[in-house]
Design a protein around this motif. Structure first.
Motif, PDB file in Angstrom:
ATOM      1  N   GLU A 188       0.674  -1.108  -0.147  1.00  0.00           N
ATOM      2  CA  GLU A 188      -0.024   0.138  -0.036  1.00  0.00           C
ATOM      3  C   GLU A 188       0.834   1.402  -0.149  1.00  0.00           C
ATOM      4  O   GLU A 188       0.418   2.344   0.308  1.00  0.00           O
ATOM      5  N   LYS A 189       2.135   1.031   0.019  1.00  0.00           N
ATOM      6  CA  LYS A 189       2.861   2.188  -0.263  1.00  0.00           C
ATOM      7  C   LYS A 189       3.067   2.714  -1.569  1.00  0.00           C
ATOM      8  O   LYS A 189       2.941   2.130  -2.583  1.00  0.00           O
ATOM      9  N   GLU A 190       3.113   4.007  -1.863  1.00  0.00           N
ATOM     10  CA  GLU A 190       3.321   4.813  -3.171  1.00  0.00           C
ATOM     11  C   GLU A 190       4.475   4.586  -3.835  1.00  0.00           C
ATOM     12  O   GLU A 190       5.833   4.214  -3.279  1.00  0.00           O
ATOM     13  N   ARG A 191       4.590   4.377  -5.187  1.00  0.00           N
ATOM     14  CA  ARG A 191       5.827   4.129  -6.071  1.00  0.00           C
ATOM     15  C   ARG A 191       6.644   5.182  -5.997  1.00  0.00           C
ATOM     16  O   ARG A 191       6.357   6.345  -5.892  1.00  0.00           O
ATOM     17  N   ALA A 197       5.937   6.058 -12.745  1.00  0.00           N
ATOM     18  CA  ALA A 197       4.921   6.310 -11.865  1.00  0.00           C
ATOM     19  C   ALA A 197       5.026   6.985 -10.429  1.00  0.00           C
ATOM     20  O   ALA A 197       4.370   7.080  -9.729  1.00  0.00           O
ATOM     21  N   ALA A 198       6.535   7.340 -10.362  1.00  0.00           N
ATOM     22  CA  ALA A 198       6.757   8.060  -9.076  1.00  0.00           C
ATOM     23  C   ALA A 198       6.355   9.436  -8.981  1.00  0.00           C
ATOM     24  O   ALA A 198       6.163  10.024 -10.065  1.00  0.00           O
ATOM     25  N   GLY A 199       5.530   9.485  -7.709  1.00  0.00           N
ATOM     26  CA  GLY A 199       5.109  10.771  -7.490  1.00  0.00           C
ATOM     27  C   GLY A 199       3.493  10.928  -8.111  1.00  0.00           C
ATOM     28  O   GLY A 199       2.928  11.997  -7.867  1.00  0.00           O
ATOM     29  N   THR A 200       3.087   9.846  -8.705  1.00  0.00           N
ATOM     30  CA  THR A 200       1.628   9.935  -9.092  1.00  0.00           C
ATOM     31  C   THR A 200       0.574   9.319  -8.114  1.00  0.00           C
ATOM     32  O   THR A 200      -0.577   9.367  -8.366  1.00  0.00           O
ATOM     33  N   GLY A 201       1.135   8.857  -6.908  1.00  0.00           N
ATOM     34  CA  GLY A 201       0.179   8.348  -6.071  1.00  0.00           C
ATOM     35  C   GLY A 201      -0.240   6.970  -6.388  1.00  0.00           C
ATOM     36  O   GLY A 201      -1.069   6.143  -5.577  1.00  0.00           O
TER      37      GLY A 201
END
Length: 961
Positions: free
Chosen positions: A904-907, A912-916
């Motif tokens: 469930e962590k963000e990438r 996809a980094a920073g996109t949630g």
């Protein structure tokens, strides 16, 4: 101080001076014993020298007498060199000068026997001079004068001349004589600091000559690092600028594209223009006048043979457009050299030419069989040849160096051997006088008295160089003698398959040892054995005629009594016979015959005993050899290996330490030294008894228990630097580094990375030390905390730059190691994937971490047999079937936990980094699928196990969440 190395007439004048005749005066009856005759002759010379010095009435007269005696000794030495090294033939019968009228009252033939006795007495430490050395009487006269204590005492120039004499004596012997080596280096230690001192009165040219001579001595004795240091210092003194670089050009006739070609760009200092070769002012300080620029290189030279190849050009055709090259190489070479046209470089100062040739010799001496080394060496000789050296002897030496290098290439081997043949003919023809048949048939020379034929026409007197020019740089060049040059030609013929030609040369020179080794090299040991035994033993057949038979016709085995007297090279012959017979008896005989001075005999005995596992005897033999020649690096190495086998760790450390002191660049010696150091008992163990008596606790803790480990680490680092392709050395370095406290983490990373480079394609992930990698990971995680966390204890005293390197630089090195080198190798190792996952977590890369946990789980599942509990399950990892099952269970639980904590962590990486976007939004489904898959495969065998229950519990927990 006058140095008589001018024309032949000057040598004759010096040797016929009243002072020389007084020294050479021989009175009394001629002894029938050759040995007594030689002793009496030498003693009379020494006695006359003492009489001359004792007869002086003032200090100034004594100095003048010493000066005259020194000139006589130098004249005798240079006469010997002219007749054996440089030529041209002696114009005067100088032997008549040495052998006075009273001496000629000897019986017919006794004079030749006397010369042989002189040669026999030149033997040192069992190493014999060439048995047919011509005009040896001049060398013995020079030795009697230049080694006289009263002549050379307190005189730097006289000691320098003694040094030169002893080095020529060393080079006349079959191998290095330790006694002479010690005398030579003792004189170097006495003369060197005085001549090279910044306050000395010697000019730069004189200092340069001394440095070149010392470099030649170092090269001959195998001390190449010291030789290179002297050559670099000599280049600084003369102002020589040189560089080995590349220039675009064509090497073959059919080459279309220009490629980079090796070339030496060199320029002499503007203040040292080309010295005149027409004459010498006679001063030992070497001052010379200069030529006009247009006269440089106009003097006579030996014949330089053309290549005449159907493919290769005679010389490299360099590119005419050098603009691109100058911009490419401008950063690496001085501007004065970058502007030179490689095809038309200026003529070098003779001393600068010698520096380049000496560099080529030292490079070849370091690694004679390395192809790249030969390619690097050839441009140095080419620069001297194509630059047009102004000195005959320097040009001859350059031709010799080039012919040696060209003998290894198929396209140039023909020119190489023909050039060597031409040089041999030149030296023989110009050191052999024409025979006057009107004179007595008895000769005062042990060489053949026939006019030799030559491969090329003999040069006219006007086309040849003078005596002064040939002898001017003879000590700096250290040119080979005529018999050494012929033996080199014979060895070249052997390498080309011309066995018969080589044997003819050896037989003519009466070099029986070389002839035997020649037969042994082609696996004809029966002929080799016969040749050696013929020199040492008599024939059992009284009238077999074998004494005069040729090498190929002789069939006698020579099993009779030992000859009396034995030949002068008997110790060497006995050792060769021992090698052929594989019998230590002949080595022992060689040792006895030499008066316990022939070190090779004990080395051969040591090798024999080592092969037969008689280690104590091998230790004793090698030790005896080293007492004679303590500068023999290979013997120290062999002794160290023997002591390793004997578990004499302290003795092995001593032996290998001496070996690296002599030859610092031997990686195997450094590696073995480390092995011996690691087996030494620690200081705590050695001082256990004394430590108990120490009452002060601080004094007890002052002992470093890892002292020997740290020393071994240093030795292994040096070994790895010298031999980067040896994976065993890198493996040992990695193991030793990991045992140190604190560990040298940077060195561990470098060693592991190098191991992967060397063995990754062969061993795969097996070349990765997992325990070491896990320790590195723990250290990286601990040493890169938030800035509020202090550094580890061992870094407190480090500088700020070092602290920054340890906090951040080391982390970068480790990440680079894992990502670029370790990860591509992983196939079956769960622990390595776990390491990658933990590192990814440390770098805040949850997606990569979860991917690594998945691969670790799959790697565990890929082990065959864990589902059914087969006996072979887990064998590849050294596990039992139960342990293999537990590994699968633990890997599955670990994966489920990773899904839960990371899913469930963000990438934080990729597009996809920073996109949630979540790392794995369906992590529950994947967790349940993983557990069910494992349970489905293992239900039949492991349903009642504790691991099964763990999986059920985790599956139930996933259903309730």
């Amino acid at each position: 101080m006058v140095q008589p190395i001018g024309a032949d007439g000057e040598l004759y004048k010096t040797l016929t001076s009243p002072r020389a005749q007084a020294v050479l005066l021989f009175e009394g009856p001629v002894s029938e014993s050759l040995e007594e005759l030689e002793i009496a002759w030498h003693q009379r010379i020494v006695h006359h020298i003492d009489d001359q010095l004792n007869g002086s009435t003032s200090l100034s007269e004594t100095v003048a007498i010493k000066q005259e005696l020194l000139e006589i000794g130098i004249a005798a030495l240079h006469t010997f060199l002219q007749s054996n090294v440089t030529g041209p033939p002696l114009d005067h019968d100088l032997a008549e000068v040495v052998y006075t009228a009273a001496f000629h009252k000897a019986q017919p033939g006794q004079l030749i026997g006397f010369q042989k006795q002189l040669i026999r007495n030149l033997t040192v430490d069992g190493e014999a001079a060439y048995a047919l050395t011509p005009h040896v009487e001049f060398f013995c006269l020079a030795k009697a004068i230049l080694t006289h204590k009263r002549v050379v005492e307190d005189d730097t120039d006289a000691r320098w001349q003694r040094l030169r004499l002893n080095f020529w004596h060393q080079r006349m012997l079959s191998d290095v004589a330790p006694t002479l080596q010690k005398d030579i280096y003792d004189d170097l230690d006495l003369v060197g600091p005085i001549i090279l001192s910044s306050n000395s009165d010697y000019e730069f040219d004189t200092k340069t000559k001394f440095l070149l001579e010392r470099a030649a001595i170092h090269t001959y004795h195998g001390f190449d690092v010291k030789a290179r240091e002297d050559l670099d210092q000599a280049a600084k003194l003369t102002g020589l600028e040189y560089v080995l670089t590349g220039r675009l050009g064509k090497r073959t006739k059919f080459q279309q594209n220009e490629l980079s070609q090796l070339v030496v760009l060199a320029r002499s200092s503007q203040s040292s223009e080309h010295p005149s070769q027409a004459g010498i002012n006679g001063q030992i300080n070497g001052t010379t006048k200069t030529k006009e620029p247009g006269e440089a290189g106009a003097g006579p030279k030996p014949q330089n043979l053309n290549l005449n190849d159907d493919t290769l050009l005679e010389s490299i055709a360099f590119s005419k457009d050098s603009s691109q090259e100058e911009s490419e190489f401008a950063e690496d070479i001085p501007s004065s050299l970058a502007a030179l046209d490689p095809a038309n470089q200026p003529i070098l100062n003779p001393l600068d030419s010698i520096i380049l040739l000496s560099l080529a010799s030292s490079i070849t001496n370091t690694s004679p069989q390395h192809g790249l080394t030969r390619e690097e060496t050839l441009p140095y000789a080419t620069r001297v040849l194509e630059g047009g050296s102004t000195n005959w002897q320097i040009y001859t030496q350059a031709l010799l160096v080039r012919s040696r290098i060209e003998g290894y290439r198929s396209r140039t081997v023909e020119r190489g051997v023909l050039q060597l043949q031409a040089l041999v003919d030149q030296v023989i023809a110009e050191t052999t006088p024409s025979v006057d048949t009107s004179k007595s048939t008895e000769t005062t020379d042990t060489s053949a008295n026939t006019t030799p034929s030559t491969f090329l026409p003999r040069p006219k007197p006007s086309e040849s160089a003078s005596v002064a020019e040939r002898l001017q740089y003879i000590h700096q060049l250290a040119s080979p003698t005529r018999w050494v040059l012929e033996a080199e030609l014979a060895a070249r013929w052997v390498s080309l398959g011309g066995l018969r030609t080589a044997l003819e040369i050896y037989e003519r020179l009466e070099m029986w040892s070389e002839a035997a080794l020649c037969w042994a090299a082609v696996e004809r040991e029966d002929k080799a054995r016969r040749i050696v035994r013929k020199q040492l033993y008599q024939s059992e057949k009284a009238s077999s005629g074998s004494e005069t038979a040729s090498l190929e016709e002789d069939t006698d085995e020579y099993l009779g009594e030992e000859r009396v007297p034995l030949p002068i090279d008997a110790p060497r012959l006995f050792c060769i016979l021992g090698d052929l017979e594989k019998s230590p008896t002949f080595y022992e005989r060689a040792w006895t015959v030499s008066g316990d001075r022939y070190g090779r005999a004990q080395r051969s005995l040591g090798k024999h005993y080592l092969q037969n596992q008689e280690l104590s005897k091998a230790d004793e033999a090698y030790s005896k050899s080293l007492k004679i020649n303590p500068q023999n690096q290979s013997t120290w190495f062999a002794l160290g290996c023997v002591r390793l086998e004997l578990r004499d760790w302290k003795g092995a450390v001593e032996a290998f330490s001496r070996a690296v002191q002599i030859e610092e660049g031997d990686a195997e010696t450094w590696s073995n030294l480390a092995a011996a150091l690691l087996r030494l008992p620690t200081e705590q163990e050695v001082d256990a008894v004394s430590a108990e008596k120490v009452k002060d606790p601080e004094e007890k803790h002052s002992v470093d228990p890892q002292k020997h480990v740290r020393e071994a680490f240093v030795a292994l680092k040096r070994a790895a630097a010298l031999k980067r392709e040896s994976y065993r050395i890198w493996q040992n370095l990695l193991n030793v580094s990991a045992t140190l406290s604190p560990p040298p983490y940077a060195d561990i990373i470098v060693a592991q990375e190098r191991l992967i480079e060397l063995r990754g394609t062969v061993e795969g992930e097996g070349c990765v030390d997992i325990e070491v990698m896990e320790g590195l990971l723990a250290h990286v995680i601990a040493s890169a905390p938030p800035r509020s966390v202090a550094l580890p204890n061992h870094a407190i005293e480090a500088s700020p730059a070092e602290q920054k390197r340890m906090k951040y630089g080391l982390e970068h090195m480790f990440v680079d190691l894992v990502q670029k080198h370790v990860t591509p190798l992983i196939t079956h190792s769960r622990r390595l994937w776990q390491l990658v996952a933990k590192l990814s977590l440390h770098l805040n890369r949850p997606s990569s971490a979860l991917e690594a946990y998945e691969k670790a789980w799959r790697a565990t599942q890929n082990n065959p047999g864990w589902e059914s509990g087969a006996e072979s399950a887990g064998d590849s990892n050294g596990e039992t079937s139960e342990q293999a099952w537990e590994s699968v269970v633990n890997a599955t639980i670990e994966l489920v936990d990773a899904y839960e904590s990371l899913g469930e962590k963000e990438r934080t990486e990729g597009l996809a980094a920073g996109t949630g976007e979540l790392v794995c939004k369906d992590w529950k489904f994947k967790s349940r699928s993983a557990i069910r898959g494992v349970m489905g495969k293992s239900k039949e065998r492991w349903e009642d196990s504790s691991g099964w229950e763990k999986l059920k519990e985790h599956l139930a927990s996933l259903r309730t969440t």
